[in-house]
Motif scaffolding. Structure first.
Motif, PDB file in Angstrom:
ATOM      1  N   THR A   1       3.733  -5.975  -2.439  1.00 42.86           N
ATOM      2  CA  THR A   1       3.170  -6.333  -1.141  1.00 42.86           C
ATOM      3  C   THR A   1       3.954  -5.638  -0.042  1.00 42.86           C
ATOM      4  O   THR A   1       5.177  -5.779   0.057  1.00 42.86           O
ATOM      5  N   LYS A   2       3.258  -4.850   0.748  1.00 44.01           N
ATOM      6  CA  LYS A   2       3.914  -4.047   1.775  1.00 44.01           C
ATOM      7  C   LYS A   2       4.372  -4.891   2.948  1.00 44.01           C
ATOM      8  O   LYS A   2       5.389  -4.606   3.570  1.00 44.01           O
ATOM      9  N   HIS A   3       3.620  -5.933   3.263  1.00 47.22           N
ATOM     10  CA  HIS A   3       3.865  -6.704   4.477  1.00 47.22           C
ATOM     11  C   HIS A   3       4.432  -8.092   4.206  1.00 47.22           C
ATOM     12  O   HIS A   3       4.485  -8.925   5.102  1.00 47.22           O
ATOM     13  N   GLY A   4       4.863  -8.349   2.971  1.00 49.93           N
ATOM     14  CA  GLY A   4       5.547  -9.582   2.656  1.00 49.93           C
ATOM     15  C   GLY A   4       4.621 -10.747   2.403  1.00 49.93           C
ATOM     16  O   GLY A   4       3.412 -10.688   2.647  1.00 49.93           O
TER      17      GLY A   4
ATOM     18  N   ASP B   1      -2.177   1.706   3.990  1.00 51.14           N
ATOM     19  CA  ASP B   1      -1.286   0.674   4.518  1.00 51.14           C
ATOM     20  C   ASP B   1      -1.232  -0.560   3.619  1.00 51.14           C
ATOM     21  O   ASP B   1      -1.261  -1.698   4.084  1.00 51.14           O
ATOM     22  N   SER B   2      -1.154  -0.333   2.305  1.00 51.80           N
ATOM     23  CA  SER B   2      -1.122  -1.439   1.353  1.00 51.80           C
ATOM     24  C   SER B   2      -0.403  -0.998   0.095  1.00 51.80           C
ATOM     25  O   SER B   2      -0.388   0.188  -0.248  1.00 51.80           O
ATOM     26  N   TYR B   3       0.172  -1.985  -0.592  1.00 55.65           N
ATOM     27  CA  TYR B   3       0.689  -1.769  -1.944  1.00 55.65           C
ATOM     28  C   TYR B   3      -0.267  -2.448  -2.933  1.00 55.65           C
ATOM     29  O   TYR B   3      -1.452  -2.614  -2.650  1.00 55.65           O
TER      30      TYR B   3
ATOM     31  N   GLU C   1      -3.427  -9.314  -0.257  1.00 61.49           N
ATOM     32  CA  GLU C   1      -2.413  -9.778   0.689  1.00 61.49           C
ATOM     33  C   GLU C   1      -2.288  -8.826   1.877  1.00 61.49           C
ATOM     34  O   GLU C   1      -2.194  -9.263   3.024  1.00 61.49           O
ATOM     35  N   ASP C   2      -2.271  -7.524   1.608  1.00 62.61           N
ATOM     36  CA  ASP C   2      -1.974  -6.542   2.650  1.00 62.61           C
ATOM     37  C   ASP C   2      -3.186  -6.160   3.489  1.00 62.61           C
ATOM     38  O   ASP C   2      -3.064  -5.947   4.697  1.00 62.61           O
ATOM     39  N   LYS C   3      -4.356  -6.029   2.874  1.00 62.85           N
ATOM     40  CA  LYS C   3      -5.548  -5.568   3.584  1.00 62.85           C
ATOM     41  C   LYS C   3      -6.763  -6.427   3.215  1.00 62.85           C
ATOM     42  O   LYS C   3      -7.782  -5.922   2.716  1.00 62.85           O
TER      43      LYS C   3
ATOM     44  N   ARG D   1      12.173 -10.317  -2.342  1.00 65.09           N
ATOM     45  CA  ARG D   1      11.716  -9.070  -1.735  1.00 65.09           C
ATOM     46  C   ARG D   1      12.203  -7.837  -2.483  1.00 65.09           C
ATOM     47  O   ARG D   1      11.949  -6.705  -2.057  1.00 65.09           O
TER      48      ARG D   1
ATOM     49  N   GLU E   1      -0.864   4.104  -1.063  1.00 62.72           N
ATOM     50  CA  GLU E   1       0.599   4.081  -1.023  1.00 62.72           C
ATOM     51  C   GLU E   1       1.211   3.257  -2.161  1.00 62.72           C
ATOM     52  O   GLU E   1       2.415   2.977  -2.136  1.00 62.72           O
TER      53      GLU E   1
END
Length: 288
Positions: free
Chosen positions: A176-179, A261-263, A268-270, A167, A235
């Motif tokens: 990845t923002k949400h892992g 709301d994503s990297y 993965e995030d969206k 991480r 972001e």
């Protein structure tokens, strides 16, 4: 590696320099997914089902970028060599009017491909990717230096078995923002940890990465008249939104869509939003 069934059956294909594995599901116009460094086709596991359900044939190769399962010791793993490998993949499967969807390092490779052989490509979706001077971006530039030190990759890959280290920003923390689920992180990291041959492939690619390839490709962007979608994370900590705006100005037929709301790892995030964007863009620019 492709550990999930969502990608469709795994198949092997012989290409110049070696064999790669790919996944193939759905029917209709082809959409080919191009991942980046130290990941594989599993990056697209949450996107492929929706795109296939919308009426497209989805193909997701495991490119030899460090998370692949079949070593390719004879392959040219320079950035141009990997671009040519993708061109050979499209040709070998006789795919035409292809929608390419690229992420991260795969975006840089796709930019190079577009300036070398775009005869089978109808349109491209770029998610956050290397470009211009950022190949690699500063955060990941140490990988190039590390790869030049004999024996250095083995202890690095061994360290990344530790979950908290995965991480960190230098691993998956800033992409990845949400892992990541543990099994997906393992899919990405186990091949280079367990196979000396895969580490050799990875080292050959890393030592060849240089911004001169992406800068050279950028000199030809004005000639690329196919539709381009830039589906970019607002972001993103690695590839700032300004990079997407620069690319939008450079390509003659480019559209920039924002993803919040994503990297970097938008798949993965969206994944739902990215799926919708791919389908809408591909339908909008379908060949009559």
């Amino acid at each position: 590696m492709g550990i999930t069934t969502a990608l469709g059956p795994a198949r092997d294909i012989d290409l110049p320099g070696g064999r790669i594995r790919y996944h193939d599901t759905g029917s209709g116009a082809p959409v080919v997914f191009v991942h980046g460094l130290l990941v594989n086709a599993d990056l697209w596991r949450k996107v492929v089902p929706g795109v296939a359900a919308a009426g497209y044939r989805c193909l997701a190769p495991d490119l030899p970028l460090g998370a692949h399962s079949i070593p390719v010791p004879e392959a040219d793993l320079s950035p141009t060599g990997v671009a040519d490998l993708i061109a050979a993949f499209l040709e070998r499967l006789d795919l035409d009017d292809v929608t390419l969807v690229a992420n991260d390092t795969g975006g840089a490779i796709t930019q190079i491909l577009l300036t070398r052989n775009r005869s089978r490509i109808g349109r491209v979706v770029f998610t956050p990717s290397d470009s211009y001077e950022d190949f690699f971006p500063p955060l990941f530039a140490p990988f190039k230096l590390l790869a030049r030190v004999p024996g250095s990759l083995r202890p690095l890959t061994a360290l990344l078995r530790i979950r908290p280290l995965q991480r960190l920003p230098i691993a998956f923390g800033f992409v990845t923002k949400h892992g990541l689920p543990d099994e997906i992180a393992d899919s990405y990291l186990l091949p280079s940890r367990t196979s000396a041959a895969i580490r050799k492939d990875l080292r050959r690619f890393l030592t060849g990465v240089d911004k001169r390839y992406t800068l050279a490709a950028a000199e030809h962007f004005a000639e690329i008249d196919i539709p381009i979608l830039l589906a970019w994370a607002t972001e993103d900590k690695v590839f700032p939104f300004a990079s997407a705006e620069r690319l939008e100005r450079a390509f003659p037929d480019a559209t920039l869509w924002r993803i919040d709301d994503s990297y970097t790892f938008v798949p993965e995030d969206k994944p739902e939003l990215l799926t919708k964007m791919i389908v809408e863009f591909t339908r909008l620019h379908a060949t009559p």
